[in-house]
Design a protein around this motif. Sequence first.
Motif, PDB file in Angstrom:
ATOM      1  N   PRO A  79      86.779  51.577  46.711  1.00 38.71           N
ATOM      2  CA  PRO A  79      88.148  51.207  46.339  1.00 38.71           C
ATOM      3  C   PRO A  79      89.062  51.078  47.556  1.00 38.71           C
ATOM      4  N   GLY A  80      89.729  49.942  47.672  1.00 44.54           N
ATOM      5  CA  GLY A  80      90.680  49.743  48.762  1.00 44.54           C
ATOM      6  C   GLY A  80      90.064  49.416  50.107  1.00 44.54           C
ATOM      7  N   PRO A  94      89.736  53.660  54.054  1.00 41.67           N
ATOM      8  CA  PRO A  94      90.324  53.751  52.713  1.00 41.67           C
ATOM      9  C   PRO A  94      89.300  53.783  51.584  1.00 41.67           C
ATOM     10  N   GLY A  95      88.174  53.070  51.754  1.00 43.80           N
ATOM     11  CA  GLY A  95      87.192  52.981  50.676  1.00 43.80           C
ATOM     12  C   GLY A  95      85.844  53.585  51.010  1.00 43.80           C
ATOM     13  N   SER A  96      85.815  54.625  51.801  1.00 47.20           N
ATOM     14  CA  SER A  96      84.536  55.251  52.158  1.00 47.20           C
ATOM     15  C   SER A  96      83.790  55.733  50.919  1.00 47.20           C
ATOM     16  N   PHE A 149      87.777  51.971  40.402  1.00 50.11           N
ATOM     17  CA  PHE A 149      87.610  53.109  39.495  1.00 50.11           C
ATOM     18  C   PHE A 149      88.788  53.247  38.538  1.00 50.11           C
ATOM     19  N   GLY A 150      89.798  52.365  38.679  1.00 44.78           N
ATOM     20  CA  GLY A 150      90.961  52.437  37.805  1.00 44.78           C
ATOM     21  C   GLY A 150      91.842  53.632  38.067  1.00 44.78           C
ATOM     22  N   LYS A 151      91.753  54.184  39.280  1.00 46.75           N
ATOM     23  CA  LYS A 151      92.521  55.373  39.623  1.00 46.75           C
ATOM     24  C   LYS A 151      93.236  55.144  40.948  1.00 46.75           C
ATOM     25  N   ASP A 152      94.051  56.119  41.337  1.00 40.80           N
ATOM     26  CA  ASP A 152      94.669  56.114  42.660  1.00 40.80           C
ATOM     27  C   ASP A 152      93.552  56.017  43.699  1.00 40.80           C
TER      28      ASP A 152
END
Length: 313
Positions: A178-179, A238-240, A210-213
């Motif tokens: 994510p990100g 950011p997305g590790s 994941f639909g989350k922060d």
Amino acid sequence: MLQRVFQIICLLIFILGISCQVTSHQVKLYPVKEASELGISLKPKNLVEIQVVKVADWEASLSGLLDLDDPKAKLAGLKDRMEPISIYFYLIKHPNFGTFLIDSGIGESFTKSPDGFLVNSVLASQMHLDQLKIYETTKSYLSKNKINLKGVFFTHLHFDHVLGAHEIDRSVPFYVGPGEVTSKQFINLFVQGSTDRLLGENPNLFQLDFGKDKTQISVLDFFGDQSFYVFSVPGHTPGSLAFFIPGKPNSHLILGDSSHTRWGWLEGVTPGSFTTDRNLNRESLNFLKKLEELNKPRFVYPGHQERISNLEK
């Protein structure tokens, strides 16, 4: 005083305004239908095989690999130096869904002259790419083992994890956390072009959602059978991502670069200057240590050094 504050604010706005993504390639969101709770099952419905392939030895600055200001590092008397490290990819074989990679190893272009490195010369020099000692290229490994690759999971998109991506078939999905692509950072102004070339033309790039922060640690049961867990562990980038593979008799925990070294993992010391957000990296590292404590994997794999057997402790 107010003028100084105004100048700082203007500078921050300017920097944010010229920040960019790590790659300019198009990325598609891969929505996760049901992100699991952080608990995992040690009784998978299917068993996934894992094989670790070391593709190269290398070296990097210890101050990048470890936070040398950490009290444990100071107590150990650690000073900055060039530290021996390695580059790996992980072969993941699912009985129903086929064979995947974690990270992309290294491309055949890196066995040739520096002109074929795909990384701009300044970055190549800073990264000491001339010190790579290559044992295996990803393309050669996949070809000689007749592997029909179904996807590649990237722990993150730093250069040393995408060095083989450009030689992987364009239809193969590339999964990132994510990100990882959509977050913007100033440093990306200097690396985006090289990252684009390393990923290759028109990569089939998916960013897990994941639909989350995006700063929240999350887990995905990727195949839906408790055989292969993907963790969003932001901080190093950011997305590790990290991965847990339950098994009989051995389970495996793959850390990515949330912890680069054996010493850093064993002592609980975060990476140093190579990490984007040390506070988030600390949270993710603490989470992974707790995951190890609760689930007792036989093997733990730091990002750039040999695996740790829990029988060693």
